[in-house]
Motif scaffolding. Structure first.
Motif, mmCIF file in Angstrom:
data_model
loop_
_atom_site.group_PDB
_atom_site.id
_atom_site.type_symbol
_atom_site.label_atom_id
_atom_site.label_comp_id
_atom_site.label_asym_id
_atom_site.label_seq_id
_atom_site.Cartn_x
_atom_site.Cartn_y
_atom_site.Cartn_z
ATOM 1 N N CYS A 11 30.979 103.465 -27.807
ATOM 2 C CA CYS A 11 30.723 102.043 -28.493
ATOM 3 C C CYS A 11 31.876 101.298 -28.211
ATOM 4 N N ASP A 12 31.260 99.866 -27.870
ATOM 5 C CA ASP A 12 32.010 98.968 -27.753
ATOM 6 C C ASP A 12 31.985 97.788 -28.558
ATOM 7 N N ILE A 48 28.384 98.835 -37.474
ATOM 8 C CA ILE A 48 29.327 99.192 -36.792
ATOM 9 C C ILE A 48 30.739 98.584 -37.276
ATOM 10 N N TYR A 49 31.819 99.548 -37.366
ATOM 11 C CA TYR A 49 32.829 98.989 -37.956
ATOM 12 C C TYR A 49 33.763 99.043 -36.977
ATOM 13 N N SER A 55 39.329 100.474 -31.853
ATOM 14 C CA SER A 55 37.857 101.332 -31.472
ATOM 15 C C SER A 55 36.790 100.903 -32.337
ATOM 16 N N TYR A 56 35.769 101.605 -32.286
ATOM 17 C CA TYR A 56 34.323 101.176 -33.082
ATOM 18 C C TYR A 56 33.704 102.396 -33.871
ATOM 19 N N CYS A 138 20.857 100.038 -26.943
ATOM 20 C CA CYS A 138 22.461 100.291 -26.626
ATOM 21 C C CYS A 138 22.614 100.350 -25.214
ATOM 22 N N PRO A 139 23.466 99.233 -24.865
ATOM 23 C CA PRO A 139 23.664 99.139 -23.321
ATOM 24 C C PRO A 139 24.768 100.255 -22.683
ATOM 25 N N LYS A 140 25.238 101.021 -23.599
ATOM 26 C CA LYS A 140 26.305 101.911 -23.230
ATOM 27 C C LYS A 140 25.756 103.373 -23.489
#
Length: 148
Positions: A11-12, A48-49, A55-56, A138-140
């Protein structure tokens, strides 16, 4: 049973999953380009925190094997579908006690922002009859659906 799985390391923090969720559950018609991100009725069911180290942490409903939210729901508004394994919410039965919110071990459930009388929770995009919107967005590929 199908569940949403997460690889937090991938996750970015782009929040494409949150925007896709908002788009999937918006009340008016339109495409993502007309989605009003400031309208509190367009609430995401995932979060998303950002962590202090940069980091996430993606936070999604786990549709738990033994869901604390269902076990603490006194009105019967939350039920686990034994066939799919998904935890489903019936707003008409909700008594707004928010015991489910207090008992969710992942901190996913929350009162809605507009009336503070209903619970906002992942519905696995069941009404759409397809993969959950967050997964597709989600692109990742940090979020996926897995048979468990």
């Amino acid at each position: 049973m199908r569940r949403i799985m997460i690889d937090a390391a991938k996750c970015d923090g782009c929040k494409s999953c949150s925007v896709a969720c908002m788009q999937a559950h918006r009340k008016d018609d339109g495409n993502v380009y007309t989605l009003d991100l400031t309208d509190i009725t367009n609430e995401s069911r995932n979060f998303i925190y950002k962590n202090p180290d940069g980091s996430y942490t993606p936070v999604f409903c786990r549709h738990c094997e033994q869901p604390e939210c269902v076990m603490s729901c006194m009105s019967g508004a939350l039920k686990k579908d034994e066939e799919t394994g998904h935890v489903q919410y019936d707003a008409e039965k909700c008594g707004s006690c928010f015991m489910c919110v207090m008992n969710c071990p992942y901190g996913v459930l929350k009162p809605d922002e507009t009336t503070h009388t209903k619970v906002i929770k992942c519905d696995f995009c069941i009404e759409k009859g397809e993969e959950p919107s967050c997964v597709k967005a989600c692109p990742k590929q940090a979020i996926w659906v897995e048979e468990v």
